[in-house]
Design a protein around this motif. Structure first.
Motif, PDB file in Angstrom:
ATOM      1  N   PHE A 148      16.662  34.480  37.391  1.00 58.26           N
ATOM      2  CA  PHE A 148      17.545  34.191  36.270  1.00 58.26           C
ATOM      3  C   PHE A 148      18.213  32.827  36.425  1.00 58.26           C
ATOM      4  N   GLY A 149      18.494  32.442  37.646  1.00 54.97           N
ATOM      5  CA  GLY A 149      19.124  31.163  37.939  1.00 54.97           C
ATOM      6  C   GLY A 149      19.149  30.954  39.443  1.00 54.97           C
ATOM      7  N   TYR A 150      19.720  29.838  39.850  1.00 47.59           N
ATOM      8  CA  TYR A 150      19.743  29.490  41.270  1.00 47.59           C
ATOM      9  C   TYR A 150      21.125  28.947  41.640  1.00 47.59           C
ATOM     10  N   ALA A 195      13.221  19.366  36.179  1.00 47.15           N
ATOM     11  CA  ALA A 195      12.648  20.646  35.768  1.00 47.15           C
ATOM     12  C   ALA A 195      12.429  20.680  34.257  1.00 47.15           C
ATOM     13  N   ARG A 196      13.378  20.132  33.500  1.00 44.26           N
ATOM     14  CA  ARG A 196      13.224  20.085  32.044  1.00 44.26           C
ATOM     15  C   ARG A 196      12.076  19.174  31.653  1.00 44.26           C
ATOM     16  N   THR A 197      11.915  18.037  32.357  1.00 42.15           N
ATOM     17  CA  THR A 197      10.793  17.143  32.073  1.00 42.15           C
ATOM     18  C   THR A 197       9.466  17.821  32.355  1.00 42.15           C
ATOM     19  N   GLY A 198       9.438  18.674  33.402  1.00 40.51           N
ATOM     20  CA  GLY A 198       8.213  19.404  33.730  1.00 40.51           C
ATOM     21  C   GLY A 198       7.954  20.595  32.845  1.00 40.51           C
ATOM     22  N   GLY A 199       8.833  20.850  31.871  1.00 40.72           N
ATOM     23  CA  GLY A 199       8.612  21.955  30.941  1.00 40.72           C
ATOM     24  C   GLY A 199       9.071  23.291  31.460  1.00 40.72           C
ATOM     25  N   GLN A 200       9.883  23.322  32.539  1.00 39.91           N
ATOM     26  CA  GLN A 200      10.374  24.574  33.105  1.00 39.91           C
ATOM     27  C   GLN A 200      11.878  24.463  33.342  1.00 39.91           C
ATOM     28  N   PRO A 201      12.699  24.470  32.278  1.00 40.89           N
ATOM     29  CA  PRO A 201      14.149  24.375  32.464  1.00 40.89           C
ATOM     30  C   PRO A 201      14.692  25.570  33.239  1.00 40.89           C
ATOM     31  N   PRO A 236      23.484  23.201  28.839  1.00 37.78           N
ATOM     32  CA  PRO A 236      23.433  24.670  28.720  1.00 37.78           C
ATOM     33  C   PRO A 236      22.907  25.363  29.967  1.00 37.78           C
ATOM     34  N   GLY A 237      22.138  24.668  30.788  1.00 37.72           N
ATOM     35  CA  GLY A 237      21.620  25.263  32.018  1.00 37.72           C
ATOM     36  C   GLY A 237      22.509  25.043  33.230  1.00 37.72           C
TER      37      GLY A 237
END
Length: 414
Positions: free
Chosen positions: A184-186, A233-239, A272-273
């Motif tokens: 869910f998060g880190y 991570a957002r640039t890699g498509g995995q926010p 938001p993340g």
């Protein structure tokens, strides 16, 4: 409108009569007859259309009236049933029963008071006869003070030197959702690399009383790490969702608070993340200025998570309005002593918090049985070493900080 129609019919009849007389060589009498017949037929057709329209309107009105009468009849029937139900209620008898119960209760209370007074009188007489001191009673025992966190084993000066040498690193520990155990998060977990290459945990070096400057430096590094990880991570498509440590040391210092707000403003795309993890005690003790900084952060899109929550008897609606997204409780204590946290049933508290979009998170998971018990209570966000211990971040998501000579030699040895 109807007169205008008849006028047009008259003109049309005259036109047809004139056409028949001049164009078709009809006699005057025949032309007049043709015009009259045409006018009569047209009038009959118009009247028939108007009559049909009036009848249709009348039928619709009758249907609407019948529908209203039916609704009124149903409402009258319901009202009649309620009146009959009220008429069948014997309020006088019920009130008499209540008065009798109150009278009996008053008699019992008076008897108990007399018995207590008599007992106290006998106790006083017995103490006077024995020559002893009167007995005193205490109504409550003060609860023991909560245990204080142990002092760090690494001195402050050694910590400051280690931070200056860039020996502070950040690992991540996942927060997972049950039962699939998907991330869910880190949490960003600070760890200190010692001279011998071992890693010290936060509890071993984070200052408790002094050293606010070091704490601000450590939290500043965490913010830079979070921004770097979040953007890549957002640039890699995995926010991803990141929980960033925060304390009053940063919120209460003007320069650090301004730098914090500027950094968030410059990275609104990943705001938001970003959830800032702050101790519940610090959150409840925020000053007016610190609260203003937290509100400004919330307006930029970030959220907050309260750690080490001692009680869930909080104004959840107010916390939700302040962008608090989750509350963290110790899993072992919550399962063993749920009454310490809340007056709700353990299976209801998570749903209650969910009404305000606030998640309940259990930390310190140490066994599978705890996971099963938490699932029964509806708690789906958990964290602990039993699930996953803190580990290094993927190399492509972090920045490479410059190393000192000592760090370089340790890297070569490893």
């Amino acid at each position: 409108m109807q007169a205008l129609v008849y006028t047009f019919i008259a003109f049309a009849s005259l036109g047809i009569g004139g056409t028949a007389y001049f164009g078709l060589t009809f006699t005057p009498l025949e032309s007049i007859m043709l015009a009259t017949v045409f006018g009569c037929v047209a009038v009959v057709l118009v009247e028939r259309s108007l009559r049909q329209r009036a009848e249709t309107r009348l039928e619709r009105g009758i249907e609407d009236l019948s529908r209203l009468l039916s609704t009124d009849a149903q409402a009258g029937a319901v009202l009649g049933q309620r009146i009959n139900a009220l008429a069948d209620v014997d309020a006088g008898r019920r009130l008499e029963g209540v008065e009798a119960d109150i009278s009996v209760l008053g008699t019992v209370i008076r008897q108990v008071a007399e018995a207590v007074a008599e007992l106290e009188e006998r106790t006083k007489k017995a103490n006077a006869a024995a020559g002893g001191r009167p007995t005193t009673y205490t109504t409550a025992i003060a609860p023991p003070p909560p245990p204080r966190d142990p002092e760090p084993t690494i001195p402050l000066e050694m910590l400051r030197q280690a931070v200056d040498d860039n020996r502070l690193i950040y690992h991540i520990q996942p927060v997972v959702t049950l039962p699939q155990r998907r991330p869910f998060g880190y949490d960003l977990v600070p760890r200190l690399m010692l001279e011998d290459g071992d890693l010290a945990d936060k509890i071993d070096f984070m200052p408790r009383q002094k050293g606010d400057d070091v704490v601000r430096h450590i939290e500043g590094i965490a913010l830079v790490e979070a921004v770097t990880i979040g953007r890549r991570a957002r640039t890699g498509g995995q926010p991803i969702n990141l929980f960033i440590p925060l304390s009053r040391a940063t919120l209460g210092q003007t320069d650090s608070a301004e730098q914090l707000l500027v950094t968030i403003e410059a990275n609104r795309a990943i705001a938001p993340g970003m959830t800032f993890l702050i101790n519940e005690t610090d959150w409840l003790n925020l000053t007016t200025g610190e609260r203003a900084v937290a509100d400004a952060m919330a307006k930029k899109g970030v959220g907050f998570s309260l750690a080490n929550v001692k009680s869930l008897r909080l104004d959840v609606a107010e916390l939700a309005a302040q962008s608090v997204r989750s509350l963290r409780v110790d899993a072992g204590r919550f399962l063993q002593e749920p009454a310490v946290y809340t007056d709700f049933q353990p299976s209801d508290i998570a749903n209650y918090l969910g009404r305000f979009n606030v998640d309940l998170m259990a930390t310190g998971i140490s066994s599978e049985s705890q996971i099963l018990d938490l699932l029964d209570d509806g708690i789906t966000l958990v964290q602990g070493n039993h699930i996953a211990a803190p580990g290094p971040v993927r190399p492509d998501l972090v920045i490479e900080r410059p190393r000192t000579q000592a760090n370089a030699r340790r890297a070569e040895v490893q």
